[in-house]
Design a protein around this motif. Structure first.
Motif, short mmCIF file in Angstrom:
data_model
loop_
_atom_site.label_atom_id
_atom_site.label_comp_id
_atom_site.label_asym_id
_atom_site.label_seq_id
_atom_site.Cartn_x
_atom_site.Cartn_y
_atom_site.Cartn_z
N ARG A 135 0.82 -1.21 0.00
CA ARG A 135 0.00 0.00 0.00
C ARG A 135 0.85 1.26 0.00
O ARG A 135 0.49 2.26 -0.62
CB ARG A 135 -0.91 -0.02 1.22
CG ARG A 135 -1.98 1.04 1.20
CD ARG A 135 -3.02 0.76 2.22
NE ARG A 135 -3.93 -0.24 1.67
CZ ARG A 135 -5.18 -0.37 2.03
NH1 ARG A 135 -5.66 0.40 2.97
NH2 ARG A 135 -5.95 -1.27 1.49
N GLU A 136 2.00 1.20 0.68
CA GLU A 136 2.89 2.37 0.72
C GLU A 136 3.48 2.66 -0.66
O GLU A 136 3.71 3.81 -1.02
CB GLU A 136 4.03 2.15 1.72
CG GLU A 136 3.59 1.95 3.15
CD GLU A 136 3.27 0.50 3.45
OE1 GLU A 136 3.77 -0.40 2.76
OE2 GLU A 136 2.46 0.26 4.37
N ILE A 137 3.74 1.60 -1.41
CA ILE A 137 4.30 1.78 -2.76
C ILE A 137 3.30 2.52 -3.65
O ILE A 137 3.65 3.47 -4.35
CB ILE A 137 4.67 0.42 -3.37
CG1 ILE A 137 5.80 -0.23 -2.56
CG2 ILE A 137 5.09 0.57 -4.82
CD1 ILE A 137 6.08 -1.66 -2.97
N PHE A 138 2.05 2.08 -3.62
CA PHE A 138 1.04 2.71 -4.47
C PHE A 138 0.58 4.06 -3.96
O PHE A 138 0.03 4.86 -4.71
CB PHE A 138 -0.16 1.78 -4.64
CG PHE A 138 0.07 0.69 -5.62
CD1 PHE A 138 0.26 0.97 -6.97
CD2 PHE A 138 0.11 -0.64 -5.22
CE1 PHE A 138 0.48 -0.03 -7.89
CE2 PHE A 138 0.33 -1.65 -6.13
CZ PHE A 138 0.52 -1.35 -7.48
N ALA A 139 0.77 4.34 -2.69
CA ALA A 139 0.33 5.63 -2.13
C ALA A 139 1.10 6.79 -2.74
O ALA A 139 0.55 7.88 -2.91
CB ALA A 139 0.48 5.62 -0.62
N SER A 140 2.34 6.58 -3.09
CA SER A 140 3.15 7.66 -3.64
C SER A 140 3.04 7.77 -5.16
O SER A 140 3.59 8.69 -5.75
CB SER A 140 4.61 7.47 -3.25
OG SER A 140 5.09 6.25 -3.80
N MET A 141 2.31 6.87 -5.80
CA MET A 141 2.16 6.88 -7.26
C MET A 141 1.00 7.76 -7.68
O MET A 141 0.04 7.94 -6.94
CB MET A 141 1.91 5.46 -7.77
CG MET A 141 3.02 4.51 -7.53
SD MET A 141 4.38 4.87 -8.62
CE MET A 141 5.63 3.85 -7.93
N PRO A 142 1.06 8.30 -8.90
CA PRO A 142 -0.10 9.07 -9.42
C PRO A 142 -1.30 8.15 -9.65
O PRO A 142 -1.16 6.93 -9.75
CB PRO A 142 0.40 9.64 -10.75
CG PRO A 142 1.84 9.33 -10.85
CD PRO A 142 2.18 8.33 -9.80
N TRP A 143 -2.47 8.76 -9.77
CA TRP A 143 -3.70 7.98 -9.91
C TRP A 143 -3.70 7.14 -11.17
O TRP A 143 -4.23 6.03 -11.19
CB TRP A 143 -4.93 8.89 -9.90
CG TRP A 143 -5.02 9.78 -11.11
CD1 TRP A 143 -4.51 11.02 -11.24
CD2 TRP A 143 -5.63 9.45 -12.35
NE1 TRP A 143 -4.75 11.50 -12.49
CE2 TRP A 143 -5.44 10.56 -13.20
CE3 TRP A 143 -6.31 8.33 -12.84
CZ2 TRP A 143 -5.92 10.58 -14.50
CZ3 TRP A 143 -6.78 8.35 -14.14
CH2 TRP A 143 -6.59 9.47 -14.96
N TRP A 144 -3.13 7.64 -12.25
CA TRP A 144 -3.20 6.91 -13.52
C TRP A 144 -2.35 5.65 -13.51
O TRP A 144 -2.62 4.72 -14.25
CB TRP A 144 -2.82 7.81 -14.70
CG TRP A 144 -1.42 8.38 -14.62
CD1 TRP A 144 -1.05 9.56 -14.06
CD2 TRP A 144 -0.24 7.77 -15.10
NE1 TRP A 144 0.30 9.72 -14.16
CE2 TRP A 144 0.82 8.64 -14.81
CE3 TRP A 144 0.05 6.57 -15.75
CZ2 TRP A 144 2.15 8.35 -15.14
CZ3 TRP A 144 1.35 6.28 -16.08
CH2 TRP A 144 2.40 7.17 -15.79
N VAL A 145 -1.35 5.60 -12.63
CA VAL A 145 -0.56 4.38 -12.51
C VAL A 145 -1.41 3.29 -11.87
O VAL A 145 -1.42 2.15 -12.32
CB VAL A 145 0.72 4.64 -11.69
CG1 VAL A 145 1.45 3.34 -11.38
CG2 VAL A 145 1.64 5.61 -12.41
N LYS A 146 -2.15 3.65 -10.82
CA LYS A 146 -2.98 2.68 -10.11
C LYS A 146 -4.17 2.20 -10.94
O LYS A 146 -4.50 1.03 -10.95
CB LYS A 146 -3.51 3.28 -8.81
CG LYS A 146 -2.44 3.53 -7.77
CD LYS A 146 -3.06 3.98 -6.48
CE LYS A 146 -3.07 5.49 -6.45
NZ LYS A 146 -3.45 6.04 -5.15
N TRP A 147 -4.81 3.14 -11.67
CA TRP A 147 -6.08 2.83 -12.32
C TRP A 147 -5.98 2.60 -13.82
O TRP A 147 -6.96 2.15 -14.41
CB TRP A 147 -7.09 3.94 -12.04
CG TRP A 147 -7.33 4.09 -10.58
CD1 TRP A 147 -6.89 5.08 -9.77
CD2 TRP A 147 -8.04 3.19 -9.73
NE1 TRP A 147 -7.29 4.87 -8.48
CE2 TRP A 147 -8.00 3.71 -8.44
CE3 TRP A 147 -8.72 1.99 -9.96
CZ2 TRP A 147 -8.61 3.06 -7.36
CZ3 TRP A 147 -9.32 1.36 -8.89
CH2 TRP A 147 -9.26 1.90 -7.60
#
Length: 70
Positions: free
Chosen positions: A2-14
């Protein structure tokens, strides 16, 4: 994780991560969906053939019983 994805922009996650998952597992997903559709088609063909057989046997039995009344 979760910490890794928390610092990523939204478009990386979605956008990027689901796209990569589809590229990597797309063939597997397609194979599973293809197998399920093939299996459902075979089940429908089986049901239609059994239903047709039952219909023909009932018609034949009804016709032969009315002839035996003579």
């Amino acid at each position: 994780m979760r910490e890794i994805f928390a610092s990523m922009p939204w478009w990386v996650k979605w956008v990027a991560v689901p796209f990569i998952a589809l590229v990597v597992f797309g063939g597997l997903i397609f194979s599973i969906v293809n197998f399920v559709v093939w299996l459902l088609f075979k089940v429908l063909v089986f049901a239609a053939l059994v239903g047709g057989l039952v219909y023909v046997v009932r018609k034949f039995m009804a016709g032969s019983s009315s002839r035996s009344d003579w």
